[in-house]
Design an enzyme around this catalytic site. Structure first.
Site, PDB file in Angstrom:
ATOM      1  N   HIS A  88       0.856  -1.193   0.000  1.00  0.00           N
ATOM      2  CA  HIS A  88       0.000   0.000   0.000  1.00  0.00           C
ATOM      3  C   HIS A  88       0.894   1.245   0.000  1.00  0.00           C
ATOM      4  CE1 HIS A  88      -2.860   3.032   1.268  1.00  0.00           C
ATOM      5  NE2 HIS A  88      -3.809   2.197   0.884  1.00  0.00           N
TER       6      HIS A  88
ATOM      7  N   GLU B  61      -3.955   2.439  -7.345  1.00  0.00           N
ATOM      8  CA  GLU B  61      -4.323   3.505  -6.411  1.00  0.00           C
ATOM      9  C   GLU B  61      -3.365   4.681  -6.590  1.00  0.00           C
ATOM     10  OE1 GLU B  61      -6.567   1.960  -2.798  1.00  0.00           O
ATOM     11  OE2 GLU B  61      -4.472   1.628  -2.356  1.00  0.00           O
TER      12      GLU B  61
HETATM   13  P1  PGA Z   1      -9.440   6.040   0.438  1.00  0.00           P
HETATM   14  O1  PGA Z   1      -8.346   4.924   0.645  1.00  0.00           O
HETATM   15  O2  PGA Z   1     -10.662   5.372  -0.120  1.00  0.00           O
HETATM   16  O3  PGA Z   1      -9.661   6.617   1.813  1.00  0.00           O
HETATM   17  O4  PGA Z   1      -8.867   7.037  -0.501  1.00  0.00           O
HETATM   18  C1  PGA Z   1      -8.120   3.934  -0.304  1.00  0.00           C
HETATM   19  C2  PGA Z   1      -6.913   3.157   0.140  1.00  0.00           C
HETATM   20  O5  PGA Z   1      -5.869   3.723   0.281  1.00  0.00           O
HETATM   21  O6  PGA Z   1      -6.980   1.985   0.465  1.00  0.00           O
END
Ligand code: PGA
Length: 276
Positions: A101, A173
């Site tokens: 992550h 992401e």
């Molecule tokens: P968020 O987080 O939906 O708060 O932007 C997503 C993640 O980082 O898992």
């Protein structure tokens, strides 16, 4: 109707602060899903809740959804103060592990090589890895998204056999789009969130790119079985745009997964989209 279940991952990060509160969230989640009254719900939606590790194994074991760990160590056991192994996560009823992550990369110095070691370790056990990748704001501004994504995938999947691809989910992401919703400065007055996520069009482009990278790496049809997710400020306000792309196999949701006011409408939209 789509045949693969949609992978919906709730990443609670370092929230909530007590087991009691976590228990309350799980119970309202279960209640909300029950109220939808859809017998085939869990055939359409693969719901994975990733609470803080200290709560794993201590929350009501809802028949239906799965548990995930937010981070994992690559060694199987030993002198690694503060770390948790794959076996421990399995023993705490986890089926999934989030790996790489961006908050781990940014605040705890995780590098692609370590991400690769974790992926291999997770695949060596019975967990399914959710590999997170994505570019920073600076990289996006310099048009480096494609290079960053390609490099992260190549490094993370080194020595991963094609046979394991169906177990892997890749969550795109973009770092700049993550956690914008928990920033009060960008919350709107009626407590819904402003749209600070990436655009569905851009996400579609990167999803196609990820598929291309996988097929170049593996030259096999099995790459189609790897799930591709988007994550970053997904809310009930912007969910339809992502679902309408019809290209994603799931979503990774942080902030919005802690508020049933946000999360239940998101779950409902995903179910409806899967039932079309
Ligand atoms: P968020 O987080 O939906 O708060 O932007 C997503 C993640 O980082 O898992």
């Amino acid at each position: 109707m789509k045949n693969k279940p949609f992978l919906l991952v709730a990443n609670w990060k370092m929230n909530p602060l007590t087991l009691k509160e976590a228990d309350r969230i799980i119970k309202s989640l279960e209640k909300g899903i029950r109220a939808m009254n859809k017998k085939d719900f869990f055939q359409k939606i693969d719901l994975v809740v990733c609470p803080p590790s200290v709560f794993l194994g201590r929350l009501p074991n809802s028949s239906g959804f799965n548990w995930g760990i937010q981070n994992i160590h690559w060694e199987t056991r030993g002198a690694f103060t503060g770390e948790l192994s794959v076996k421990m996560a399995e023993d705490a009823r986890c089926q999934y592990a989030i790996v790489g992550h961006s908050e781990r990369r940014k605040f705890f110095g995780e590098k692609d090589q370590g991400v690769n070691q974790k992926i291999l370790s997770v695949l060596g056990g019975n967990l399914n890895p959710i590999l997170c990748i994505g570019e920073t704001k600076e990289e996006r501004e310099q048009n480096k998204t494609n290079d960053v994504v390609k490099n992260q995938i190549y490094q993370a999947l080194q020595n991963v056999s094609a046979l394991n691809l169906p177990r892997i989910a890749i969550a795109y992401e973009p770092v700049w789009a993550i956690s914008n919703m928990s920033n009060p400065a960008i919350q709107s007055s009626n407590n819904t969130y402003l749209n600070t996520a990436d655009s569905p069009d851009d996400v579609m482009g990167v999803t196609i790119l990820i598929r291309k990278i996988l097929s170049q790496m593996y030259r096999s049809d099995i790459t189609k079985k790897t799930k591709i997710l988007y994550g970053g400020s997904v809310s009930q306000r912007n969910i339809d745009g992502f679902l309408d792309t019809d290209i994603l196999d799931g979503l990774l949701i942080g902030g919005a997964s802690l508020s049933m006011f946000e999360f239940l409408p998101i779950i409902k939209s995903c179910y409806e989209n899967r039932s079309k």
